[in-house]
Design a protein around this motif. Sequence first.
Motif, short mmCIF file in Angstrom:
data_model
loop_
_atom_site.label_atom_id
_atom_site.label_comp_id
_atom_site.label_asym_id
_atom_site.label_seq_id
_atom_site.Cartn_x
_atom_site.Cartn_y
_atom_site.Cartn_z
N UNK A 124 1.14 26.23 26.52
CA UNK A 124 0.26 25.97 25.38
C UNK A 124 0.92 26.38 24.06
N UNK A 125 1.59 27.53 24.08
CA UNK A 125 2.27 27.98 22.86
C UNK A 125 3.42 27.05 22.49
N UNK A 126 4.21 26.63 23.47
CA UNK A 126 5.33 25.73 23.19
C UNK A 126 4.84 24.37 22.70
N UNK A 127 3.73 23.88 23.27
CA UNK A 127 3.19 22.59 22.84
C UNK A 127 2.67 22.67 21.41
N UNK A 137 8.57 17.70 10.41
CA UNK A 137 9.89 17.06 10.36
C UNK A 137 9.85 15.54 10.42
N UNK A 138 8.77 14.95 10.95
CA UNK A 138 8.68 13.49 11.07
C UNK A 138 9.89 12.91 11.80
N UNK A 139 9.93 13.15 13.07
CA UNK A 139 11.06 12.67 13.86
C UNK A 139 11.06 11.16 13.91
N UNK A 140 12.22 10.58 14.19
CA UNK A 140 12.35 9.12 14.21
C UNK A 140 11.50 8.52 15.30
N UNK A 141 10.89 7.38 14.98
CA UNK A 141 10.00 6.71 15.93
C UNK A 141 10.79 6.18 17.12
N UNK A 142 10.16 6.21 18.30
CA UNK A 142 10.80 5.67 19.50
C UNK A 142 11.71 6.64 20.21
N UNK A 143 11.97 7.81 19.63
CA UNK A 143 12.85 8.79 20.27
C UNK A 143 12.03 9.64 21.24
N UNK A 144 12.46 9.79 22.51
CA UNK A 144 11.69 10.61 23.45
C UNK A 144 11.49 12.03 22.93
N UNK A 145 10.27 12.51 23.01
CA UNK A 145 9.98 13.85 22.50
C UNK A 145 10.69 14.92 23.31
N UNK A 146 10.98 14.64 24.63
CA UNK A 146 11.66 15.65 25.45
C UNK A 146 13.03 16.01 24.89
N UNK A 147 13.66 15.06 24.18
CA UNK A 147 14.98 15.34 23.62
C UNK A 147 14.88 16.36 22.49
N UNK A 148 13.82 16.30 21.70
CA UNK A 148 13.66 17.22 20.58
C UNK A 148 12.94 18.50 20.98
N UNK A 149 12.04 18.39 21.96
CA UNK A 149 11.27 19.56 22.41
C UNK A 149 11.37 19.69 23.92
N UNK A 150 12.50 20.15 24.43
CA UNK A 150 12.67 20.23 25.89
C UNK A 150 11.86 21.34 26.54
N UNK A 152 8.61 22.49 26.19
CA UNK A 152 7.31 22.12 26.80
C UNK A 152 7.46 21.27 28.06
N UNK A 153 8.45 20.38 28.06
CA UNK A 153 8.67 19.55 29.24
C UNK A 153 9.10 20.40 30.43
N UNK A 154 10.00 21.35 30.20
CA UNK A 154 10.44 22.23 31.29
C UNK A 154 9.29 23.09 31.80
N UNK A 155 8.50 23.64 30.87
CA UNK A 155 7.39 24.49 31.29
C UNK A 155 6.33 23.71 32.06
#
Length: 322
Positions: A124-127, A137-150, A152-155
């Motif tokens: 919950x904290x990581x998410x 930051x407004x990350x680029x559209x279409x980029x998998x979120x796991x690449x920028x925020x690994x 939460x995905x691992x947890x």
Amino acid sequence: MNPLLQELSKKLAERWATLFLGPGLLFVATAALARHQGFRHAVDLPFLRRHLSGITTDTRNRETAVLLMIAAFAALAAVIAGLLVAAAGRLIERLWTPTGTARWTGWLTAWRLRRWTRLRTALAEATTQAGATLAIDRLSAGTPLERHFPRPHRLRSRLEHWSEGRPDQPTWYAQRMAALTRRLHDRYGIDLALFWPHLWTIAGADARADVQAVQDNYASAARLAGWAVAYAIVFPGTGWWPALLIALALAAMARSRARAAVNTLVPLVESMADLNLRSLADRLGVPCPQTFTPQVGAELTTILRSTGTANTSPDPIRPAPR
């Protein structure tokens, strides 16, 4: 009748060789090696070579009677080791899916719940942190979120791997079977432990063969865990530390195989219930015109309980009689 008995004897001999004699001989050879090498010479190959050379050059060891005695002793020790490990495997099966309310099961359940709560809080904290960063930051559209925020995905993966829902069982295996039981109860209003013998009886041969194959895999994984325990015992008895490495490798393989078996068994049992409950209702004279509802499940439960049917298999993970 004689060909049938010969075929049965052949299959029984093959099963004994596979389950007991082969792994048992390997264990006996390892134990003998560990006793000779000990701790100081654990991986000393020249030391072992000299010992084997002395055995082969000793003329007494070339006598037929001595060779037969050694072979008989090794086979007997292998069979005894195999039988003990088989008993240990059955015990491990029970420990993986305990059915009682012993104190140790409560401790394990509480520990699993604490671990699950910590993982859930961290997720919950990581998410939340990832969402705040994403908004800024407004990350680029279409980029998998796991690449920028690994993280939460691992947890999330660790949380799902740890338990299917909030832990209320002492082991992962018991948790998976309990979740299956709850799903079937919520969907059909049935108690899987009560219905399972009847579902097993009316299921097709192919479905039963599939379930039996997975049950055999689960039992094989438990025996492998038993061999891991046996090899672990070799270390304190001889000081040969490679036995611990063998035990750890076997334990990891046993855990992986047992998890794979349960992950395969759960959907098989669930599909068996989905496909055979209406047939069971028809055979017991309970009207089920369209779909199997919890009301139909309640009527069947009353009938099955009134018959006094005893279920000797607490859950589908236990092998059915053959």
